[in-house]
Design an enzyme around this catalytic site. Structure first.
Site, PDB file in Angstrom:
ATOM      1  CG  ASP A  87      -0.238  -0.176   2.525  1.00  0.00           C
ATOM      2  OD1 ASP A  87       0.751  -0.931   2.579  1.00  0.00           O
ATOM      3  OD2 ASP A  87      -0.673   0.442   3.521  1.00  0.00           O
ATOM      4  CD  GLU A 145       3.559  -0.771   7.413  1.00  0.00           C
ATOM      5  OE1 GLU A 145       3.773  -0.684   8.643  1.00  0.00           O
ATOM      6  OE2 GLU A 145       3.690   0.201   6.637  1.00  0.00           O
TER       7      GLU A 145
END
Length: 406
Positions: A87, A145
């Site tokens: 991400d 994350e």
């Protein structure tokens, strides 16, 4: 672990270097089209395309856009896990790079695009070496994350047992846009990244006219006193060699200068470096702010939002990674970190379940000074993708070398 981590490492870097053009192309494609959070459909599509044709057993997440891929070695042995996060961050890129983000308000400002490309490279290198590979490798491509708890969700979905057995160890690397020269690796046994939690406080009083505070119950002085008391708590109740960091980042009260508000609200990030300090600081912080509120006659709502745990490197695994780096990349390329970083990482979730090691991998551009270059999370952070080949080789070497015995 034998002194020779793996006899095939001498050819691994050359094979990785041959992959560099396609790894750079993948990284830049990911960088142009970043996605945030747990739902990353375009990112997952790129990962799957890059893994296409490899002898992998694939599992796709349903609650998040995760990819779990298992490679079976030709020889018996334990399973290990290699992880990359997928991400991006809600940052408007300001690098001026030709492959800069084309998505407004989103940027791979923390280098997860490099992590993803490096793990794809490791999968390719290991697939070519299945005859040397003892046991299985689980490739964990993780969304969420940067918030969202993607690692915990993937653990719930069985990523640690994806090979049919619990993995014996987990490894990850994280690139840095500054602090380390490109290609250098930094690690340490024990804590390497802090736990991160949030303290949210609402102090409730009774509003009134600013000219007559005795007719109301002003929550602002109580909230201000609580903020200062939290700083005293940190400096006077905790060991300097097992520190905590508490920073109040938001404070809101009132709407106009001559009105006493009904409530004052503040929030703090709390960082700690051991499970014991983490539990204690959160408990004590709540106690302090409630006590100060009571002393002022105010009601206090104090809540803790648990974030990521301390990322703790298993000493044996940290030593193994150090030896692998020195053999694969050169003696001078490994740097022992004198202390952990105050940033946090949900790789700590994995490290709480299995022996694990996590290292920082320098990716500062060659023309920049590592000590002054914009760091991760900056809108101007730049990462040197020439390190991708060595990063992929290191991940592959960790999976290969663990089979040589401990």
């Amino acid at each position: 672990m034998s002194a020779d981590v793996h006899p095939g490492l001498d050819t691994l870097r050359g094979a990785a270097a041959a992959l560099r053009p396609e790894l750079v192309a993948l990284r830049r494609a990911l960088h142009r089209e970043p996605e945030i959070g747990l739902d990353l459909p375009r990112t997952r599509e790129k990962v799957l395309a890059a893994l296409d044709g490899l002898p992998l057993e694939l599992t796709l997440g349903t609650r998040l856009s995760s990819v779990t891929a298992v490679l079976r070695g030709a020889r018996p042995g334990p399973a290990v896990l290699l992880r990359a996060d997928l991400d991006a961050l809600p940052v408007q890129e300001n690098t001026g790079l030709p492959y800069a983000s084309e998505v407004p308000g989103a940027m791979h400002a923390c280098g997860h695009d490099l992590h993803t490309a490096a793990l794809v490279g490791a999968a390719r290198l290991l697939a070519e070496r299945r005859e040397q590979l003892a046991g299985s490798v689980v490739f964990m491509f993780q969304p969420g994350e940067e918030g969202g708890g993607g690692a915990a969700l993937m653990v719930e979905d069985g990523v640690l047992d994806a090979a049919g057995e619990r993995v014996a160890a987990a490894y990850a690397l994280h690139v840095g846009a500054a602090l380390l020269p490109a290609g250098y690796v930094a690690g340490r046994p024990g804590p390497i990244m802090a736990a991160s939690d949030t303290l949210r406080v609402v102090v409730r009083g009774r509003g009134g006219h600013g000219s007559s505070p005795h007719l109301g119950l002003d929550p602002v002085p109580a909230a201000c006193e609580a903020v200062l008391a939290l700083q005293t708590l940190v400096t006077r109740r905790f060991d300097a060699f097992d520190p905590v960091v508490l920073t109040v980042g938001t404070f809101h009260a009132g709407t106009v200068e001559n009105v006493i508000p009904d409530e004052a609200v503040f929030a703090a990030t709390v960082r700690s470096f051991s499970p014991a300090a983490r539990e204690r600081v959160l408990t004590e912080a709540v106690r302090v702010v409630r006590g100060i509120g009571e002393a002022h006659g105010c009601e206090v709502d104090a809540t803790v939002e648990h974030g990521y745990p301390v990322t703790v490197n298993d000493p044996a695994e940290a030593g193994y990674v150090e030896r692998t780096v020195r053999q694969l990349l050169g003696e001078e390329r490994y740097i022992e970190m004198p202390r952990p970083l105050a940033g946090s990482e949900d790789f700590g979730v994995l490290a709480g379940h299995v022996p694990a090691a996590y290292v920082m991998f320098g990716a500062c551009p060659a023309e920049a000074d590592p000590f002054t270059a914009p760091y991760n999370h900056s809108a101007e952070a730049r990462f040197d993708d020439s390190v991708l080949a060595d990063a992929a080789a290191l991940l592959a070497a960790l999976a290969l070398g663990t089979r040589d015995g401990r």
